[in-house]
Write a protein that holds these residues in place. Structure first.
Motif, PDB file in Angstrom:
ATOM      1  N   GLU A  72       6.787  -7.653  18.720  1.00 15.50           N
ATOM      2  CA  GLU A  72       7.541  -9.050  18.968  1.00 15.50           C
ATOM      3  C   GLU A  72       7.552  -9.335  20.420  1.00 15.50           C
ATOM      4  N   ARG A  73       7.928  -8.270  21.162  1.00 18.05           N
ATOM      5  CA  ARG A  73       7.863  -8.293  22.729  1.00 18.05           C
ATOM      6  C   ARG A  73       6.617  -8.573  23.171  1.00 18.05           C
ATOM      7  N   TRP A 128       5.617 -12.151  22.384  1.00 20.44           N
ATOM      8  CA  TRP A 128       6.657 -13.147  23.259  1.00 20.44           C
ATOM      9  C   TRP A 128       5.961 -13.168  24.633  1.00 20.44           C
ATOM     10  N   GLN A 164       1.650 -11.257  16.147  1.00 23.56           N
ATOM     11  CA  GLN A 164       2.764 -12.057  15.384  1.00 23.56           C
ATOM     12  C   GLN A 164       2.165 -11.578  13.854  1.00 23.56           C
ATOM     13  N   VAL A 176       3.330  -8.096  13.178  1.00 25.87           N
ATOM     14  CA  VAL A 176       4.678  -8.019  12.871  1.00 25.87           C
ATOM     15  C   VAL A 176       5.001  -8.263  11.327  1.00 25.87           C
ATOM     16  N   ASP A 201       9.646  -4.234  17.129  1.00 25.80           N
ATOM     17  CA  ASP A 201      10.386  -4.762  18.106  1.00 25.80           C
ATOM     18  C   ASP A 201       9.249  -4.827  19.347  1.00 25.80           C
TER      19      ASP A 201
END
Length: 178
Positions: free
Chosen positions: A160-161, A164, A127, A130, A157
């Motif tokens: 972030e994946r 996640w 995070q 990012v 992207d």
């Protein structure tokens, strides 16, 4: 600095100069941002491999494979980041010492880390990465450097994946702390 030293330094820089339509301040600022990003990416790669190598517990196989997959994806960013800095006429990382001086993603040298703590730390680091990539994107965008912004959009992207997946792996519930 003497005139002789200045002339030698200018000659060395000229040998590495790459033609670009970006202005000198754009090259300076974007390549500096990319160097910092590269240091962070290397730091996150090493931390991810560290946790991959030192994983234990009931979910060993799943977490071990997840971290290996994520480390591969992180490492895959390193060369394009460095080459982007060079393509626009800048310089990039020269050493592990430079990585250490420039990284903002902290190391973890602990002998033992609980599996859930590993996942949570990597989640937070992704995070943070990012956020850093968005800052580099803003810098590149302010100079109209679409080549750098395009690369960053894909990496944001992907990162972030990763965050996640790590978040979902740390959620509470039956067996979450195994």
């Amino acid at each position: 600095m003497s005139d002789r030293t200045n002339a030698a330094d200018k000659a060395r820089r000229a040998r590495l100069a790459t033609p670009t339509d970006l202005k000198a301040d754009a090259t300076r600022d974007i390549s500096a941002a990319l160097r910092g990003l590269l240091a962070d990416v290397f730091a996150l790669y090493i931390k991810t491999k560290n946790f991959h190598w030192h994983m234990s517990g009931h979910h060993f196989r799943d977490y071990h494979l997840l971290m290996d997959e994520q480390a591969d994806q992180i490492f895959a960013m390193t060369d394009p980041i460095a080459e982007r800095a060079r393509k626009i006429g800048g310089s990039t990382i020269h050493s592990i010492g430079q990585i250490s001086r420039e990284q903002r993603i902290s190391d973890n040298d602990a002998e033992y880390v609980e599996p859930q703590d590993m996942l949570a730390e990597l989640r937070d680091d992704n995070q943070r990465l990012v956020t850093i990539m968005r800052e580099v994107h803003d810098t590149a965008d302010s100079y109209g450097d679409v080549g750098t912004t395009s690369l960053l959009e894909v990496w944001i992207d992907e990162t972030e994946r990763r965050a996640w997946f790590l978040f979902e792996s740390t959620r509470g519930g039956p067996g979450a702390n195994d």
